[in-house]
Design an enzyme around this catalytic site. Structure first.
Site, PDB file in Angstrom:
ATOM      1  N   ASP B 202       0.858  -1.078   0.532  1.00  0.00           N
ATOM      2  CA  ASP B 202       0.188  -0.329   0.351  1.00  0.00           C
ATOM      3  C   ASP B 202       0.836   1.374   0.014  1.00  0.00           C
ATOM      4  OD1 ASP B 202      -2.308  -1.604   0.031  1.00  0.00           O
ATOM      5  OD2 ASP B 202      -2.742  -1.840   2.329  1.00  0.00           O
ATOM      6  N   ASN B 289     -10.981   0.380   0.405  1.00  0.00           N
ATOM      7  CA  ASN B 289     -11.542  -0.823   1.659  1.00  0.00           C
ATOM      8  C   ASN B 289     -11.146  -0.379   2.206  1.00  0.00           C
ATOM      9  OD1 ASN B 289      -9.938  -2.854   0.166  1.00  0.00           O
ATOM     10  ND2 ASN B 289     -10.707  -4.194   1.095  1.00  0.00           N
ATOM     11  N   TYR B 290      -9.881  -0.915   3.138  1.00  0.00           N
ATOM     12  CA  TYR B 290      -9.467  -1.120   3.857  1.00  0.00           C
ATOM     13  C   TYR B 290      -8.858   0.698   4.813  1.00  0.00           C
ATOM     14  CZ  TYR B 290      -8.925  -5.764   6.390  1.00  0.00           C
ATOM     15  OH  TYR B 290      -8.545  -6.848   7.101  1.00  0.00           O
ATOM     16  N   ASP B 356      14.899   4.267  12.520  1.00  0.00           N
ATOM     17  CA  ASP B 356      16.159   4.787  12.408  1.00  0.00           C
ATOM     18  C   ASP B 356      16.891   5.455  13.904  1.00  0.00           C
ATOM     19  OD1 ASP B 356      18.985   5.995  12.186  1.00  0.00           O
ATOM     20  OD2 ASP B 356      18.961   6.998  10.529  1.00  0.00           O
TER      21      ASP B 356
END
Lengths: 559, 559
Positions: B202, B289-290, B356
């Protein structure tokens, strides 16, 4: 042990001139002694037979209430608890200095003198229209939940007959008949003379509820909390009150119960979000130095979270070392040098829950849903593999002795095999582990035999009224012949029966300097979560927050 | 992909009469179509070379905004993203009905018509004296913390130069130079034609920040939140504003920062408790959708918690089945029948963080503190075993490719080998995993090769400015030749260097009916926790709550 047992043995060592000599030899004034009753475990020696034993070790409370940070290292009295007699004094003879205890007093009254550190403006959970729950006797009703809540001297908090309302039928449906912390196991990782026996089983030995002191309003629980007293019996049968032992409050941390926003891709203008408000039932048990914050949290979506927070004070060991520079490379300290002359000894915590699930009725089955890799066959797919869920109903107890594995994952469902959803899925709840730790001790080590309930993370037994305490009914000096491991090995049938789940939350604790002189809370939890219990998301109809519903507040001094 | 790429391909399939015929054959009106741009992954076929490809699948939005629950199953258009041409239409020819979508619209305006379910009285986080933080540009100062906060189109939220003030010296000390969600991997577990390629990354494919829509005040974040906008570039370089993309608020759930109560055993009357207030930085990205709720939470005790909540809407599959009764025993559905004609397909979520760390300076070492069983020697102790902490400094990258194991536990420390505490412990922070899941796909499966950063849960690399995105700089149709796995295999030295930790939070998701038609939030997290960073508990001096500091509130309608 009763509270009277514990308190009654503390003066006993002082009857021994040998003991007093050991103390004064170390430069401690007898008037400054603070002593602890330490359960002696069981190691199969003749002195342990037919006696109730306890070990007493002492600290100096000179200059601080945090006497735990001033151990008198190497002196242990072995005491007959009933006869109140010293059986033996162990003195390692070493001249380990008592730490100076500077800056160990954690009381606000003391800190204030040192310059108060105000970091934050006040913040508060406010409910101007009052709480959303009612409590009639021990029956709590909140949102779509109803359950009984009872203080118990051994378990602490007992939740029973937890039922949730189904929005489709408006009916209450059973989820859990009874849930509580059945036993704890806290082994210290130091095999030397003054330490090897420190393998506490706090519920069965000390009473997890007996050690739950009154909660501090505004700090242990927020301003909107309601408090419940415990009523317990003294050793002579006289009832006494433990005030404010449990609190109940609604919590809102700014979290989200569910949400969805459409993005420009779909050209729909939709953003729907619902805030998450929960109900928390809390107890805090201080078993001498350690504080356990035990929460049961209920969500409107049907989830129950059992959470344990660990705070309080470390059990530390005196040492001659003031700096790691002084420690030879080959020397192992059994812990971390926290301050001059103070070692925080490595230990584990295990909290084992009894969970008598009654999902839509008392007869349930335990289903392990294994998630495993499936290779595709040649030409089936451009993909080589996918994950497949393979369900297996546990027939007998040994099918349900479970060790968690990241690379062999499973879901753990309790289903009602006779009830199905509209589209035909068995009605169920699943147990969802959180972060945890396993006991790595030798299974034949006496402490591990007594705490054999930590041999697995999850067990399932058929209900039996004599099997409620994972380490056995009588844990003090127990030999491990009445544990969950022993019961489960009978391998009784558990399919479509009134079953009990046992789940253990574990922690490995390697102390660090931030734990000194009092520990920031560390938490872990597990969830009981509806899984095809409801036909659909049960909180679809819950409204969002609207500005007009929220309170109007001002600072008190601006009033 | 840019937002323009994603939106620009959606109309393309409609140019194809074959596609339109497939849709209308299934009884769907073309005017009701809602289509999604689905990244096509990479599977080594000729059509994938020298083209930017995308797959388009469509849903019917007839009768509901929740079109995701009305898939037009079995029809996929393969589109050339640049030429905006259909390359192929895949139609399985099966007559799988489009689900009716009844009761799937989750908007409050619709629910209200169905009878609103008010469960709770209003509850709110109130701070009458205002928030305790300041924000100057992108510099956030709160309590003992200071950090930079920046919206980013790919990563979403970037935290940088996080520093905490040491109460002993009043100096700011560096903890983390930069932290962000570097990549996601969301493989669906269905190898069939219309599904095998659904293996989303994503951040690199869609832009985790680009998909972070404006937050909903009072619901996505509490009333006391402050909001920050994102400013991003369109594909033509024009800047645009993403309003309210990130919120910052103080949270108080009623939890306890630390506590101790003395019990009657010790005869001291002490109960000291400090409430836990935290600072939350939140973004919510809806990748179609998510919905991912991404929190960075700062505690005054020095702990940073990174938390991901999953909500939104399932990606479901159409089926002819209306009830499990109709499914032959041998048939595997690749998921759960959620409603008539709707299967929730099993999938995983992995969220990989770039961390980091700069613990008191940029050069740090990674230390694995292994907790292992030590058997006692004969006669050494009544105990047979104890746990021992064994520290091992990782010399090179391969020493720090870590898979978590419950029965081979470790702590994971980042220390500054040149800085020591007063008593001589190396100054450090530790990464504490929460509940997680591992990828079990075949390492040679194309999606897993591209997402090889999920082969371990934890990695450590030396800082390299070209290694920030775990799946590679260019992820769209990537072949897996520029991943964290590839970099790490170079096995570079990592001792006493500027090192980067990579940690992955994973979830296996077997959908259940409660996830329909919109999912209650599921969360997981990990912590960065001081471990011998401070000399002692840094919040010893924080005051408790006092009634007089708390607000005076009333309900608005009682005003």
């Amino acid at each position: 042990m009763t509270m009277e047992d514990m308190v009654g043995v503390l003066e006993v060592p002082l009857k021994s001139t040998e003991f007093n000599r050991s103390i004064t030899k170390r430069g401690v004034n007898l008037a400054d002694l603070a002593c602890l009753p330490i359960s002696s475990g069981w190691y199969g020696t003749p002195v342990e037979e037919n006696r109730r034993l306890i070990k007493v070790q002492c600290y100096s409370k000179e200059g601080t209430v945090n006497f735990y940070m001033k151990p008198i290292e190497g002196v242990t009295a072995l005491v007959d608890m009933d006869r109140k007699e010293v059986l033996a004094i162990s003195d390692n003879g070493q001249n380990i200095p008592v730490a100076n205890g500077i800056n160990t007093d954690y009381r606000y009254s003391i800190q204030k003198l040192n310059g108060e550190l105000r970091l934050l403006n006040p913040i508060s959970l406010e409910q101007p229209k009052g709480p959303s729950f009612t409590i009639e006797g021990h029956l709590v009703k909140w949102a779509n939940w109803e359950f009984h809540l009872r203080p118990d001297p051994r378990a602490g908090t007992i939740i029973s007959q937890a039922k949730v309302r189904d929005p489709d039928t408006s009916k209450l449906r059973s989820v859990m008949y009874k849930g509580f912390t059945s036993e704890l196991f806290v082994p210290y990782m130091d095999p030397t003379e003054g330490w090897y026996f420190k393998t506490y089983m706090d519920a069965g030995e000390y009473g997890f509820g007996l050690q739950a002191m009154p909660l501090d309003p505004l700090n242990d629980c927020p301003r909107n909390a309601y408090y419940m007293d415990g009523v317990f019996a003294s050793s002579d049968g006289t009832p006494y009150l433990q005030p404010n032992m449990i609190c109940i409050f609604e919590s809102y941390a700014g979290d989200i119960a569910w949400r969805h926003a459409e993005c420009p891709i779909t050209d729909l203008k939709v953003t729907e979000v619902r805030p998450k408000v929960t109900l928390v039932v809390r107890m805090a048990a201080a078993v001498a130095n350690y504080d356990y914050i035990v929460d049961w949290e209920f969500q409107t979506d049907g989830l129950i979270r059992a959470k344990v927070g660990l705070s309080g004070i470390l059990m530390v060991k005196g040492t001659t070392n003031e700096n790691m520079d002084q420690v030879p490379n080959q020397e192992y300290l059994y812990g971390t040098l926290l301050s001059e002359n103070i070692i925080g000894v490595i230990h584990d915590h295990f909290i084992t829950y009894y969970l008598d699930m009654d999902v839509d009725g008392s007869d349930n089955s335990f289903v392990k849903v294994n998630i495993k890799k499936q290779e595709t066959s040649r030409g089936e797919s451009p993909r080589k593999s996918y994950l497949k869920a393979v369900k297996k109903v546990a027939k007998t107890e040994k099918d349900a002795q479970i060790r968690l594995q990241l690379y062999e994952p499973s879901e753990f469902h309790v289903v009602n095999p006779l009830k199905k959803t509209r589209v035909g899925n068995p009605v169920g709840y699943k147990l969802v582990p959180g972060a945890t730790a396993a006991s790595l001790l030798d299974p034949e080590d006496p402490p591990q035999k007594r705490a054999a309930f930590t041999n697995n993370q999850l067990w399932v037994t058929p209900y039996n009224k004599s099997e409620q305490w994972a380490g056995g009914l009588f844990v003090y000096q127990s030999k491990g012949d009445d544990t969950l491991q022993v019961w489960s090995n009978r391998d009784r049938p558990i399919e479509n029966k009134d079953i009990v789940l046992w789940y253990t939350i574990g922690f490995h604790h390697i102390p660090c300097q931030e734990d000194y002189p009092i520990m920031p809370t560390v938490s872990s939890s597990f969830d009981l979560k509806p899984a095809n219990f409801f036909e659909r998301n049960p909180i679809l109809g819950v409204p969002p927050n609207f500005e007009d519903d929220l309170p109007v507040c001002k600072a008190r001094d601006s009033a």
